[in-house]
Enzyme design. Structure first.
Site, short mmCIF file in Angstrom:
data_model
loop_
_atom_site.label_atom_id
_atom_site.label_comp_id
_atom_site.label_asym_id
_atom_site.label_seq_id
_atom_site.Cartn_x
_atom_site.Cartn_y
_atom_site.Cartn_z
N ASP A 49 71.03 72.60 -58.20
CA ASP A 49 71.90 72.64 -57.02
C ASP A 49 71.70 73.90 -56.18
O ASP A 49 70.99 74.82 -56.58
CB ASP A 49 73.37 72.52 -57.46
CG ASP A 49 73.70 73.40 -58.66
OD1 ASP A 49 72.91 74.30 -58.99
OD2 ASP A 49 74.76 73.19 -59.28
N ASP A 118 85.94 72.83 -65.28
CA ASP A 118 86.52 71.49 -65.08
C ASP A 118 85.61 70.39 -65.63
O ASP A 118 85.83 69.20 -65.37
CB ASP A 118 86.83 71.26 -63.58
CG ASP A 118 85.59 71.31 -62.70
OD1 ASP A 118 84.46 71.42 -63.26
OD2 ASP A 118 85.72 71.26 -61.47
N HIS A 120 82.34 69.98 -65.04
CA HIS A 120 81.27 69.46 -64.19
C HIS A 120 79.89 69.91 -64.67
O HIS A 120 79.76 70.95 -65.31
CB HIS A 120 81.46 69.86 -62.70
CG HIS A 120 81.26 71.30 -62.39
ND1 HIS A 120 82.17 72.05 -61.67
CD2 HIS A 120 80.24 72.16 -62.65
CE1 HIS A 120 81.71 73.27 -61.51
NE2 HIS A 120 80.55 73.37 -62.10
N GLU A 125 81.52 67.49 -59.27
CA GLU A 125 82.93 67.78 -59.52
C GLU A 125 83.67 66.53 -60.00
O GLU A 125 83.17 65.41 -59.84
CB GLU A 125 83.57 68.29 -58.22
CG GLU A 125 82.96 69.59 -57.70
CD GLU A 125 83.31 70.80 -58.56
OE1 GLU A 125 83.64 70.64 -59.75
OE2 GLU A 125 83.26 71.92 -58.03
N1 LIG Z 1 76.73 74.76 -60.29
C1 LIG Z 1 76.92 75.69 -61.35
C2 LIG Z 1 76.77 74.97 -62.69
O1 LIG Z 1 75.46 74.47 -62.83
C3 LIG Z 1 77.12 75.92 -63.82
O2 LIG Z 1 76.95 75.25 -65.04
C4 LIG Z 1 78.53 76.43 -63.66
C5 LIG Z 1 78.95 77.33 -64.78
O3 LIG Z 1 78.57 78.66 -64.53
P1 LIG Z 1 78.60 79.80 -65.61
O4 LIG Z 1 77.42 79.58 -66.50
O5 LIG Z 1 78.46 81.08 -64.84
O6 LIG Z 1 79.89 79.70 -66.34
O7 LIG Z 1 78.59 77.12 -62.42
C6 LIG Z 1 78.25 76.41 -61.26
O8 LIG Z 1 79.28 75.54 -60.95
#
Ligand SMILES: N[C@@H]1[C@@H](O)[C@H](O)[C@@H](COP(=O)(O)O)O[C@@H]1O
Length: 250
Positions: A49, A118, A120, A125
């Site tokens: 993304d 959440d 995702h 989402e």
């Molecule tokens: N789009 C990204 C996800 O791909 C990732 O898994 C999430 C968790 O991030 P973190 O690893 O910093 O907790 O963050 C964002 O939302």
């Protein structure tokens, strides 16, 4: 798992994630490249993304993140690294093009995933179709709050992203889902032991043919069947050593 694949199949396609979670993995891949010669020269990558509106030079863009935390330190050809275009003019076309690029590369062999609080995956989402493809997505308020720490304030967090869909992710041949820390415990419990639902898009992984989930104790703390998962780990260890106690005892 990632290094094993790159060693066994030097021409391969990896799906990569951003966020704090995969940083250790990337650090280890960099070390293996620098000290053991792990070769990424024929590897193609697709990131999950990208925030809408951020140029690659923006410190919070996912392209910048990948360059800084992985690509600049290994011998991957930057032309073979793909991150969705957060500044596309036509997001529908851009999403379709991304899907086509993945298909042209023969699909994703191994998709690395983190998870949002959440539940995702990528930026799918709650409420995202489990058949969704790469497209524009509005970030949920909890995601905006979670990511405010990187942008200084909630206001500065982009509210839109372009993201691979759940359907795109389900088509990868294998998935490696990583989650560390107590704040992921609810999302992991819902993902692994809850129903398959678009309200927790990671739960769609229950339908995937091959997913490995790596957790620390804190992220695993709300799983009801922890004892069984430990048994599964022990069984795998036994298989590796070739020693099956119940046969020896018979
Ligand atoms: N789009 C990204 C996800 O791909 C990732 O898994 C999430 C968790 O991030 P973190 O690893 O910093 O907790 O963050 C964002 O939302």
């Amino acid at each position: 798992m990632v290094a094993r694949l790159v060693r066994q199949k030097p021409v391969c396609t990896l799906g990569l994630a951003t966020g704090g979670t995969p940083l250790k993995l990337y650090g280890e891949l960099i070390r293996m490249h620098q000290e053991e010669g792990l070769d990424f020269s024929r590897v193609t990558t697709f990131n999950l993304d990208e925030y809408v509106g951020l140029p690659p030079s923006h410190e919070q863009s996912y392209r910048y993140f990948m360059q800084k935390n992985l690509f600049d330190h290994i011998n991957v050809d930057v032309r073979n690294t793909n991150v969705p275009d957060g500044r596309a003019l036509d997001f529908e076309k851009s999403g379709e093009r991304y899907e086509q690029l993945i298909a042209d590369a023969g699909g994703i062999e191994l998709q690395v995933l983190g998870i949002g609080t959440d539940g995702h995956i990528a930026f799918n989402e709650p409420g995202s179709s489990l058949g969704s493809r790469t497209r524009l997505k509005t970030l949920a308020p909890e995601t905006v709050r979670d990511n405010a720490r990187f942008f200084g304030s909630e206001k500065a967090v982009p509210k839109l992203a372009i993201t691979m869909g759940v359907g795109t992710i389900l088509e990868s041949r294998r998935c490696l889902l990583l989650a560390f820390g107590e704040n992921k415990a609810d999302a992991i419990a819902a993902t692994v032991e809850g129903p398959v639902t678009a309200q927790v898009t990671a739960s769609a992984l229950q339908l995937h043919r091959e997913v490995v989930i790596v957790l620390d104790e804190a992220a695993a703390s709300k799983l009801a069947r922890r004892e069984y998962y430990e048994e599964v780990e022990n069984a795998h260890r036994m298989l590796e050593t070739g020693k099956l106690p119940w046969i020896e005892e018979a």
